[in-house]
Scaffold this motif. Sequence first.
Motif, PDB file in Angstrom:
ATOM      1  N   PRO A  74       0.909  -1.317  -0.080  1.00  0.00           N
ATOM      2  CA  PRO A  74      -0.005  -0.013  -0.105  1.00  0.00           C
ATOM      3  C   PRO A  74       0.828   1.258   0.022  1.00  0.00           C
ATOM      4  N   LEU A  75       2.021   1.336   0.785  1.00  0.00           N
ATOM      5  CA  LEU A  75       2.601   2.398   0.854  1.00  0.00           C
ATOM      6  C   LEU A  75       3.448   2.726  -0.437  1.00  0.00           C
ATOM      7  N   GLY A  76       3.936   1.564  -1.162  1.00  0.00           N
ATOM      8  CA  GLY A  76       4.537   1.760  -2.337  1.00  0.00           C
ATOM      9  C   GLY A  76       3.550   2.277  -3.526  1.00  0.00           C
ATOM     10  N   ALA A  77       2.342   1.751  -3.470  1.00  0.00           N
ATOM     11  CA  ALA A  77       1.275   2.073  -4.476  1.00  0.00           C
ATOM     12  C   ALA A  77       0.926   3.544  -4.189  1.00  0.00           C
ATOM     13  N   ILE A  78       1.083   4.185  -2.914  1.00  0.00           N
ATOM     14  CA  ILE A  78       0.715   5.558  -2.679  1.00  0.00           C
ATOM     15  C   ILE A  78       2.034   6.245  -3.281  1.00  0.00           C
ATOM     16  N   ALA A  79       3.143   5.998  -3.111  1.00  0.00           N
ATOM     17  CA  ALA A  79       4.206   6.463  -3.491  1.00  0.00           C
ATOM     18  C   ALA A  79       4.251   6.654  -4.736  1.00  0.00           C
ATOM     19  N   LEU A  80       3.990   5.631  -5.606  1.00  0.00           N
ATOM     20  CA  LEU A  80       3.839   5.530  -7.272  1.00  0.00           C
ATOM     21  C   LEU A  80       2.779   6.458  -7.659  1.00  0.00           C
ATOM     22  N   LEU A  81       1.760   6.391  -7.122  1.00  0.00           N
ATOM     23  CA  LEU A  81       0.388   7.278  -7.241  1.00  0.00           C
ATOM     24  C   LEU A  81       1.034   8.893  -7.155  1.00  0.00           C
ATOM     25  N   VAL A  82       1.639   9.157  -6.139  1.00  0.00           N
ATOM     26  CA  VAL A  82       2.093  10.443  -5.823  1.00  0.00           C
ATOM     27  C   VAL A  82       3.056  10.771  -7.009  1.00  0.00           C
ATOM     28  N   TYR A  83       4.019  10.153  -7.273  1.00  0.00           N
ATOM     29  CA  TYR A  83       5.055  10.459  -8.350  1.00  0.00           C
ATOM     30  C   TYR A  83       4.270  10.695  -9.810  1.00  0.00           C
ATOM     31  N   VAL A  84       3.472   9.544 -10.027  1.00  0.00           N
ATOM     32  CA  VAL A  84       3.075   9.832 -11.239  1.00  0.00           C
ATOM     33  C   VAL A  84       2.141  10.943 -11.540  1.00  0.00           C
ATOM     34  N   MET A  85       1.435  11.424 -10.597  1.00  0.00           N
ATOM     35  CA  MET A  85       0.443  12.468 -10.550  1.00  0.00           C
ATOM     36  C   MET A  85       1.406  13.686 -10.565  1.00  0.00           C
ATOM     37  N   ASN A  86       2.443  13.743 -10.069  1.00  0.00           N
ATOM     38  CA  ASN A  86       3.178  15.094  -9.773  1.00  0.00           C
ATOM     39  C   ASN A  86       4.155  15.179 -10.772  1.00  0.00           C
ATOM     40  N   PHE A  87       4.743  14.183 -11.340  1.00  0.00           N
ATOM     41  CA  PHE A  87       5.959  14.342 -12.115  1.00  0.00           C
ATOM     42  C   PHE A  87       5.734  13.558 -13.710  1.00  0.00           C
ATOM     43  N   MET A  88       4.532  13.231 -14.111  1.00  0.00           N
ATOM     44  CA  MET A  88       4.402  12.581 -15.322  1.00  0.00           C
ATOM     45  C   MET A  88       3.556  13.177 -15.813  1.00  0.00           C
TER      46      MET A  88
END
Length: 88
Positions: A74-88
Amino acid sequence: MFAFLRLMAILLVVLTVIYGIVSLYSREVRRAKLKRRWAEKGLTGDRSAFIQRGLHQYDRSLRRRLILLVYVVPLGAIALLVYVMNFM
């Protein structure tokens, strides 16, 4: 930022409760298997020592460590989601 930290704190508490429940359940399943193996094979000697040795082996097993994925996924999924939303 405060809302995100509050979300993460609540998530860690919930994940800790889930980890505890899954860990206890898995340990009890292992204990039941050891008791069943003792009865099926008709072993003699100290039954509680046999179960304790089996649980000690279980504590060092990969299966026990895989339960930590309760935190990682879950923490990895949230981190990935934050990264994708902010930097892609």
